[in-house]
Structures are given as C-alpha cells and as structure tokens.
Enzyme design. Structure first.
Site, mmCIF file in Angstrom:
data_model
loop_
_atom_site.group_PDB
_atom_site.id
_atom_site.type_symbol
_atom_site.label_atom_id
_atom_site.label_comp_id
_atom_site.label_asym_id
_atom_site.label_seq_id
_atom_site.Cartn_x
_atom_site.Cartn_y
_atom_site.Cartn_z
ATOM 1 N N ILE A 79 0.700 -0.926 0.091
ATOM 2 C CA ILE A 79 -0.415 -0.136 0.241
ATOM 3 C C ILE A 79 0.876 1.082 -0.156
ATOM 4 O O ILE A 79 1.814 1.223 1.088
ATOM 5 C CB ILE A 79 -0.909 0.005 1.411
ATOM 6 C CG1 ILE A 79 -1.742 -1.404 1.533
ATOM 7 C CG2 ILE A 79 -1.800 0.940 1.869
ATOM 8 C CD1 ILE A 79 -2.329 -0.967 2.751
ATOM 9 N N ILE A 108 3.919 -1.583 3.716
ATOM 10 C CA ILE A 108 4.305 0.016 2.810
ATOM 11 C C ILE A 108 5.100 0.818 1.744
ATOM 12 O O ILE A 108 6.103 1.125 2.221
ATOM 13 C CB ILE A 108 3.952 1.567 4.313
ATOM 14 C CG1 ILE A 108 2.471 0.764 5.485
ATOM 15 C CG2 ILE A 108 3.426 2.391 3.936
ATOM 16 C CD1 ILE A 108 1.274 0.576 4.506
ATOM 17 N N LYS A 109 4.629 1.318 0.660
ATOM 18 C CA LYS A 109 5.788 1.722 0.040
ATOM 19 C C LYS A 109 5.729 3.243 0.219
ATOM 20 O O LYS A 109 5.521 4.138 -0.052
ATOM 21 C CB LYS A 109 5.121 1.295 -1.299
ATOM 22 C CG LYS A 109 5.074 0.477 -1.612
ATOM 23 C CD LYS A 109 3.962 0.501 -3.010
ATOM 24 C CE LYS A 109 4.729 0.382 -4.342
ATOM 25 N NZ LYS A 109 3.423 0.539 -5.613
ATOM 26 N N PHE A 110 7.384 3.369 0.123
ATOM 27 C CA PHE A 110 8.167 4.636 0.399
ATOM 28 C C PHE A 110 8.898 4.725 -0.918
ATOM 29 O O PHE A 110 9.046 3.864 -1.655
ATOM 30 C CB PHE A 110 8.776 4.902 1.095
ATOM 31 C CG PHE A 110 8.084 5.030 2.667
ATOM 32 C CD1 PHE A 110 7.631 5.719 3.712
ATOM 33 C CD2 PHE A 110 7.843 3.783 3.640
ATOM 34 C CE1 PHE A 110 7.031 5.643 5.025
ATOM 35 C CE2 PHE A 110 7.475 2.929 5.238
ATOM 36 C CZ PHE A 110 7.107 4.773 5.707
#
Ligand code: E4P
Length: 282
Positions: A79, A108-110
């Site tokens: 996400i 979690i995508k950064f």
C-alpha cells in the site's frame, strides 16, 4: 504452474476481481502491489467522471486492500503513501502507520527519495516496507544502508518498464542490484516491478529476483502460454535498449545519505502518482 520457479509471484493492480482470477489461474498468489495510479484508475472507472472527497477515496483504497487481503491472507500487500516532492518524512510516516492498520499483511511503499528513505529508516523497525520508484544501483545501495536495522521485511522495487520506455535496459538495474547485494545480509529483497512483457518475467526468474510483480494482462498472457520458465542458458535480448552497466564504485557499507539518490524518473513517477490520485478527488 511450474514449481521450478524460485521467485515469488505478486500481481500488480487495484482490481479485486483480477486478484481472485490470478490466484485461481496460478493456483496460488504470493502477494499484491498497488499504487495510487492503479487505485485511481479503478475508482475512476466506477465514478464515471464524478469526483469524490480525499477521505472517501482513501476509504475506497482501504476497502480494496481489505478485500484483496481476504483473498490472499498469507500474501504481502503493498500500500503506498501519497507523497510529492514537498512531502516530508514525518508525514509519510504518519500515513504509513495509519495504512499498516488497514490489514494484517500490509507492506508500506515509500519512494526512493531522501524524505522517503528518511521515513523508511524509522518505519522498517516498526512495519514491513517496500521502497519503490527505484531506478538505479546507487538508490539501491542507499535503501540497503537506510534499512540495516529492519525488524520486518524490506522490499526494493526497480521499475524496469519505465526505464525501457526511455530506451534504457531496465532489467539491467535488477541484475546490478542483485549482484551488489550478493554478499549482503539479504535483509532487502528485490521485487522486480513495472513489468511489461513475458521476457521481463523470464529474465527476472533467470536472475532469481526474489519477487516479481506482474500486471493482470501480462500474467494472463504468461498463463496462457503455460507459465513457462526460462530454459537453461536463457539469454535476455531486449531490442535497442541502452545498457546500464554495473558500477564497481557503488558499494555497500557507507552512510545512506552519501549515495546519489537523484533520478529523473523517480521525481517524474512521484508526480504522476500524485496527479493520478488527485484526478479523482474534488
Ligand atoms: C509496482 O509496485 C508498481 O505498482 C508498478 O509495477 C508500476 O508499473 P508501471 O510502470 O507499469 O506503472
């Protein structure tokens, strides 16, 4: 499905029905990646030009990943945080902590930017993460060093198709990162992303990329051909793409902030995710 493939297979998308169908066709599915463009595309198709509030859009994103999570409860689901060039690490962290509560299997995508890595350095001690918009060996070295203290899985997503799109051999970035990580502690897994063709899949399998995320259409094409594996001695021969050679001078073991993080496609990609998301909100 050929069980000689060591790479995990994810689907890249934002449509629940596609995830279900992909799992049925493969007989399994190891995970899913999503991004603001893919989610906005899905929502735009339903909205037919109507705009919704940021809050409603976010709750739709949450609903979609929750449904996907029911289909692949053991899989990893990426996400994305919403960021543009001005978004600070603290804000990304806040979004990450909120999104990770949506489902039990979130990653979690950064983005591979200075602020993205600053956030990832802290986040990797709390949650599973995925550094995307990766286009260079140098960014990958920085990702590795910034996440040395990770307590949860860390993925790095080289976007190969977008490099191909500008005439550069994107798959070489995957090969270069895997080579650079060869003698590492393996805490960062390479997730080959922005896949456009069966040749990308075959070469990623040949390289033993730990994970490959594949759009539904390409996954179906691969499936219709029997999910074939690369033959022994497989050679990837892309058409007219400029080489991206391995850089011996980029080595692990330095402060992450000392690596060159700049890449035009990272900034372009960040803006595109932002604009696509904003295009559905009023
Ligand atoms: C992966 O996480 C991304 O969502 C995706 O692979 C980007 O692919 P694209 O270049 O086709 O947009």
């Amino acid at each position: 499905m050929n069980n000689k493939i060591s790479s995990k297979i994810f689907i890249d998308g934002g449509v629940v029905g596609e995830t279900r169908q992909a799992k049925e066709m493969l007989g399994y599915l190891d995970g899913q990646t999503t991004n603001p463009t893919l989610i906005a595309k899905n929502l735009a198709a339903k909205l037919g030009g109507k705009k919704i509030s940021e809050e409603e859009a976010l709750s739709e994103y949450k609903r979609i990943v929750q449904e996907i999570s029911q289909i692949i409860p053991q899989g990893s689901i990426s996400i994305q945080v919403f960021a543009n060039i001005d978004t600070k690490a603290e804000e990304m962290l806040e979004q990450a902590r909120e999104r990770t509560r949506w489902i039990l299997n979130a990653s979690i995508k950064f983005p591979c930017t200075y602020e993205g890595l600053k956030a990832a350095e802290i986040a990797c001690r709390e949650i599973a993460i995925n550094l995307d918009l990766n286009f260079s060996q140098s960014q990958a070295a920085a990702v590795y060093e910034a996440t040395r203290d990770a307590k949860y899985p860390v993925f790095i997503s080289p976007f190969v198709g977008r490099l191909d799109d500008i005439g550069e051999n994107g798959m070489q970035v995957v090969a270069n990162i895997l080579k650079m990580y060869e003698d590492s502690d393996d805490h960062v897994e390479v997730l080959t992303a922005s896949v456009r063709s069966i040749e990308h899949i075959l070469y990623a399998i040949h390289l033993k990329s730990p994970i490959i995320t594949i759009p539904f259409k390409t996954l179906m094409e691969w499936g219709n051909g029997g999910f074939r594996s690369p033959e022994v001695g497989y050679q990837y021969k892309p058409n007219k793409l400029a080489p991206i050679p391995y850089d011996e001078f980029i080595t692990l073991g330095k402060d992450w902030q000392s690596y060159d993080l700049a890449h035009p496609l990272t900034y372009k990609g960040l803006q595109r995710f932002w604009d696509d998301w904003k295009s559905i909100v009023s």
